[in-house]
Motif scaffolding. Structure first.
Motif, PDB file in Angstrom:
ATOM      1  N   LEU A   1     -17.729  48.576  30.646  1.00 46.43           N
ATOM      2  CA  LEU A   1     -17.480  48.478  31.967  1.00 46.43           C
ATOM      3  C   LEU A   1     -16.002  48.082  32.332  1.00 46.43           C
ATOM      4  O   LEU A   1     -15.520  48.535  33.267  1.00 46.43           O
ATOM      5  N   GLN A   2     -15.421  47.099  31.565  1.00 49.15           N
ATOM      6  CA  GLN A   2     -14.002  46.612  31.956  1.00 49.15           C
ATOM      7  C   GLN A   2     -13.087  47.727  31.584  1.00 49.15           C
ATOM      8  O   GLN A   2     -12.093  47.887  32.207  1.00 49.15           O
ATOM      9  N   TYR A   3     -13.257  48.199  30.448  1.00 51.07           N
ATOM     10  CA  TYR A   3     -12.589  49.622  29.955  1.00 51.07           C
ATOM     11  C   TYR A   3     -12.698  50.494  30.948  1.00 51.07           C
ATOM     12  O   TYR A   3     -11.638  51.268  31.308  1.00 51.07           O
ATOM     13  N   PHE A   4     -13.832  50.897  31.470  1.00 54.40           N
ATOM     14  CA  PHE A   4     -14.000  52.037  32.475  1.00 54.40           C
ATOM     15  C   PHE A   4     -13.190  51.786  33.537  1.00 54.40           C
ATOM     16  O   PHE A   4     -12.496  52.666  34.333  1.00 54.40           O
ATOM     17  N   ARG A   5     -13.057  50.575  34.052  1.00 51.77           N
ATOM     18  CA  ARG A   5     -12.436  50.084  35.357  1.00 51.77           C
ATOM     19  C   ARG A   5     -11.021  50.341  35.173  1.00 51.77           C
ATOM     20  O   ARG A   5     -10.269  50.856  36.050  1.00 51.77           O
ATOM     21  N   LYS A   6     -10.527  50.055  34.038  1.00 50.78           N
ATOM     22  CA  LYS A   6      -9.048  50.136  33.757  1.00 50.78           C
ATOM     23  C   LYS A   6      -8.786  51.839  33.828  1.00 50.78           C
ATOM     24  O   LYS A   6      -7.754  52.152  34.509  1.00 50.78           O
ATOM     25  N   VAL A   7      -9.441  52.659  33.040  1.00 48.94           N
ATOM     26  CA  VAL A   7      -9.273  53.800  32.938  1.00 48.94           C
ATOM     27  C   VAL A   7      -9.581  54.644  34.453  1.00 48.94           C
ATOM     28  O   VAL A   7      -8.617  55.567  34.739  1.00 48.94           O
ATOM     29  N   ALA A   8     -10.290  54.389  35.078  1.00 45.09           N
ATOM     30  CA  ALA A   8     -10.727  54.908  36.327  1.00 45.09           C
ATOM     31  C   ALA A   8      -9.553  54.459  37.646  1.00 45.09           C
ATOM     32  O   ALA A   8      -8.972  55.382  38.209  1.00 45.09           O
ATOM     33  N   HIS A   9      -8.717  53.279  37.394  1.00 48.56           N
ATOM     34  CA  HIS A   9      -7.762  53.037  38.115  1.00 48.56           C
ATOM     35  C   HIS A   9      -6.378  53.787  37.905  1.00 48.56           C
ATOM     36  O   HIS A   9      -5.686  54.169  38.464  1.00 48.56           O
ATOM     37  N   LEU A  10      -6.257  53.899  36.463  1.00 43.85           N
ATOM     38  CA  LEU A  10      -4.951  54.758  35.885  1.00 43.85           C
ATOM     39  C   LEU A  10      -5.301  55.909  35.985  1.00 43.85           C
ATOM     40  O   LEU A  10      -4.204  56.770  35.875  1.00 43.85           O
ATOM     41  N   GLU A  11      -6.411  56.469  35.640  1.00 40.55           N
ATOM     42  CA  GLU A  11      -6.834  57.643  35.364  1.00 40.55           C
ATOM     43  C   GLU A  11      -6.019  58.659  34.342  1.00 40.55           C
ATOM     44  O   GLU A  11      -5.411  59.677  34.513  1.00 40.55           O
ATOM     45  N   HIS A  12      -5.620  57.626  33.392  1.00 41.76           N
ATOM     46  CA  HIS A  12      -4.682  57.976  32.071  1.00 41.76           C
ATOM     47  C   HIS A  12      -4.982  57.448  30.866  1.00 41.76           C
ATOM     48  O   HIS A  12      -4.946  56.179  30.912  1.00 41.76           O
TER      49      HIS A  12
ATOM     50  N   THR B   1      -3.929  57.085  27.651  1.00 37.62           N
ATOM     51  CA  THR B   1      -3.036  56.597  26.930  1.00 37.62           C
ATOM     52  C   THR B   1      -2.526  55.196  27.790  1.00 37.62           C
ATOM     53  O   THR B   1      -2.315  54.167  27.032  1.00 37.62           O
ATOM     54  N   LYS B   2      -2.201  55.246  28.774  1.00 40.33           N
ATOM     55  CA  LYS B   2      -1.588  54.155  29.635  1.00 40.33           C
ATOM     56  C   LYS B   2      -2.724  52.945  29.743  1.00 40.33           C
ATOM     57  O   LYS B   2      -2.406  51.827  29.366  1.00 40.33           O
ATOM     58  N   ALA B   3      -3.896  53.581  30.012  1.00 43.98           N
ATOM     59  CA  ALA B   3      -5.206  52.274  29.946  1.00 43.98           C
ATOM     60  C   ALA B   3      -4.984  51.832  28.720  1.00 43.98           C
ATOM     61  O   ALA B   3      -5.357  50.341  28.518  1.00 43.98           O
ATOM     62  N   ALA B   4      -5.136  52.575  27.324  1.00 43.09           N
ATOM     63  CA  ALA B   4      -5.059  52.029  26.091  1.00 43.09           C
ATOM     64  C   ALA B   4      -4.035  50.937  25.995  1.00 43.09           C
ATOM     65  O   ALA B   4      -4.255  49.701  25.392  1.00 43.09           O
ATOM     66  N   GLN B   5      -2.903  51.177  26.323  1.00 42.46           N
ATOM     67  CA  GLN B   5      -1.581  50.297  26.280  1.00 42.46           C
ATOM     68  C   GLN B   5      -1.804  49.113  26.955  1.00 42.46           C
ATOM     69  O   GLN B   5      -1.364  47.873  26.610  1.00 42.46           O
ATOM     70  N   GLU B   6      -2.322  49.340  28.113  1.00 47.98           N
ATOM     71  CA  GLU B   6      -2.571  48.106  29.093  1.00 47.98           C
ATOM     72  C   GLU B   6      -3.788  47.143  28.511  1.00 47.98           C
ATOM     73  O   GLU B   6      -3.737  45.964  28.813  1.00 47.98           O
TER      74      GLU B   6
ATOM     75  N   LEU C   1     -10.543  53.593  22.712  1.00 43.36           N
ATOM     76  CA  LEU C   1     -10.979  53.637  24.283  1.00 43.36           C
ATOM     77  C   LEU C   1     -11.696  54.839  24.666  1.00 43.36           C
ATOM     78  O   LEU C   1     -12.688  54.777  25.443  1.00 43.36           O
ATOM     79  N   SER C   2     -11.282  55.878  23.901  1.00 41.91           N
ATOM     80  CA  SER C   2     -12.057  57.138  24.483  1.00 41.91           C
ATOM     81  C   SER C   2     -13.581  57.440  23.922  1.00 41.91           C
ATOM     82  O   SER C   2     -14.435  57.471  24.492  1.00 41.91           O
ATOM     83  N   LYS C   3     -13.824  56.626  22.607  1.00 40.78           N
ATOM     84  CA  LYS C   3     -14.824  56.698  22.123  1.00 40.78           C
ATOM     85  C   LYS C   3     -15.836  55.705  23.084  1.00 40.78           C
ATOM     86  O   LYS C   3     -17.122  55.894  23.302  1.00 40.78           O
ATOM     87  N   THR C   4     -15.223  54.655  23.727  1.00 42.35           N
ATOM     88  CA  THR C   4     -15.976  53.747  24.291  1.00 42.35           C
ATOM     89  C   THR C   4     -16.356  54.604  25.656  1.00 42.35           C
ATOM     90  O   THR C   4     -17.660  54.101  26.252  1.00 42.35           O
TER      91      THR C   4
END
Length: 296
Positions: A6-17, A19-24, A32-35
């Motif tokens: 859920l935490q990872y999803f929220r970050k990806v949802a906010h950034l819609e990117h 690679t950037k989400a994985a870096q943060e 991250l993609s597998k999660t």
């Protein structure tokens, strides 16, 4: 479904990117993609529309994000409340402001009286503050104008005059007050567009019946001061800054009423730690005491 998903999803949802989400998040992008893929598999629907490397939150994702943010906020509130009750935390406050310069004395005074509190301060725009309140990244924010948004509560703690600064020797230099319409034809030095102060002063001019003739735009008031000394124009200044400047005259504006009000805001239904509550109360009392002339 796991909390980390859920935490990872929220970050990806906010950034819609991805690679950037994985870096943060400080994880590998494939992990991250597998999660996210496992989360979508658990839910039985895709949460993002994918086209090549681009991802966009879809209708399912938008609906799920609202619930995820609510759930994560409640969990964080619970953690803070338990820590407060157990007395395990010295106290942390996460604060966002538009500018730090106006409140350095306040912050220094608070930390002197509450040395055990860990105060973290970031600079953010109004929209960023709103987002950070809703995601739980900050406890409180100081802003002007006051935030009027459902779910956000606030207390106004300071209203100050906006004055007009003119170069030495200017035709109005000996005046103590004016109507703003009197300077309709004067050249103005202004803060750049996009800044709340600029939007506010443009509105003052509109109320006075004119649009300012701008000869210079700058990022901050210290630069405005420099250009006023050159004599190329006049400028709006907050009273709190104008009072500290002696190298050029400042004039009170009688018409229209030119003021700005600061507010300290928080998310209405979110748990505030004792440290955050203490800071909020200190801000209000500090400026109340300044107004009455007593020592904060």
């Amino acid at each position: 479904m796991e909390l980390l998903q859920l935490q990872y999803f929220r970050k990806v949802a906010h950034l819609e990117h991805m690679t950037k989400a994985a870096q943060e998040l400080h994880i590998a992008q494939p992990a991250l993609s597998k999660t996210i893929a496992r989360l979508e598999e658990d839910l039985g629907v895709p949460l993002f529309d994918r086209k090549g490397r681009q991802i966009r939150l879809n209708t399912f994702g938008e609906a799920f994000l609202k619930k995820v943010e609510a759930a994560l906020t409640l969990l964080e509130d619970g953690r803070r409340e338990v820590i407060d009750l157990a007395g395990m935390e010295r106290g942390r406050v996460f604060l966002a402001t538009t500018t730090h310069k106006c409140f350095t004395d306040l912050i220094g005074s608070f930390l002197a009286q509450h040395p055990d509190v860990q105060l973290r301060i970031i600079q953010a725009s109004t929209e960023e503050k709103v987002q950070q309140l809703f995601t739980g990244e900050i406890d409180l924010c100081i802003t002007f104008p006051p935030i009027e948004r459902q779910g956000i509560a606030g207390i106004s703690f300071l209203t100050e005059e906006i004055v007009l600064a003119v170069p030495p020797g200017h035709r109005l230099a000996n005046r103590t007050s004016i109507a703003l319409a009197e300077v309709a034809n004067e050249p103005f030095i202004c803060i750049k567009e996009g800044n709340p102060f600029r939007a506010m002063t443009d509105e003052f001019c509109r109320q006075a019946g004119f649009a300012p003739h701008i000869v210079c735009e700058v990022d901050e008031h210290s630069a405005v001061s420099h250009f006023i000394r050159t004599g190329i124009g006049i400028a709006f200044f907050p009273e709190s800054i104008g009072d500290k400047i002696t190298s050029f005259p400042t004039i009170r504006i009688d018409q229209p009423v030119c003021q700005r009000t600061y507010q300290i805001s928080w998310l209405r239904d979110r748990y505030l730690s004792k440290a955050a509550q203490t800071f909020r109360e200190y801000v209000v009392s500090y400026f109340a005491e300044l107004k009455t002339g007593t020592s904060p």
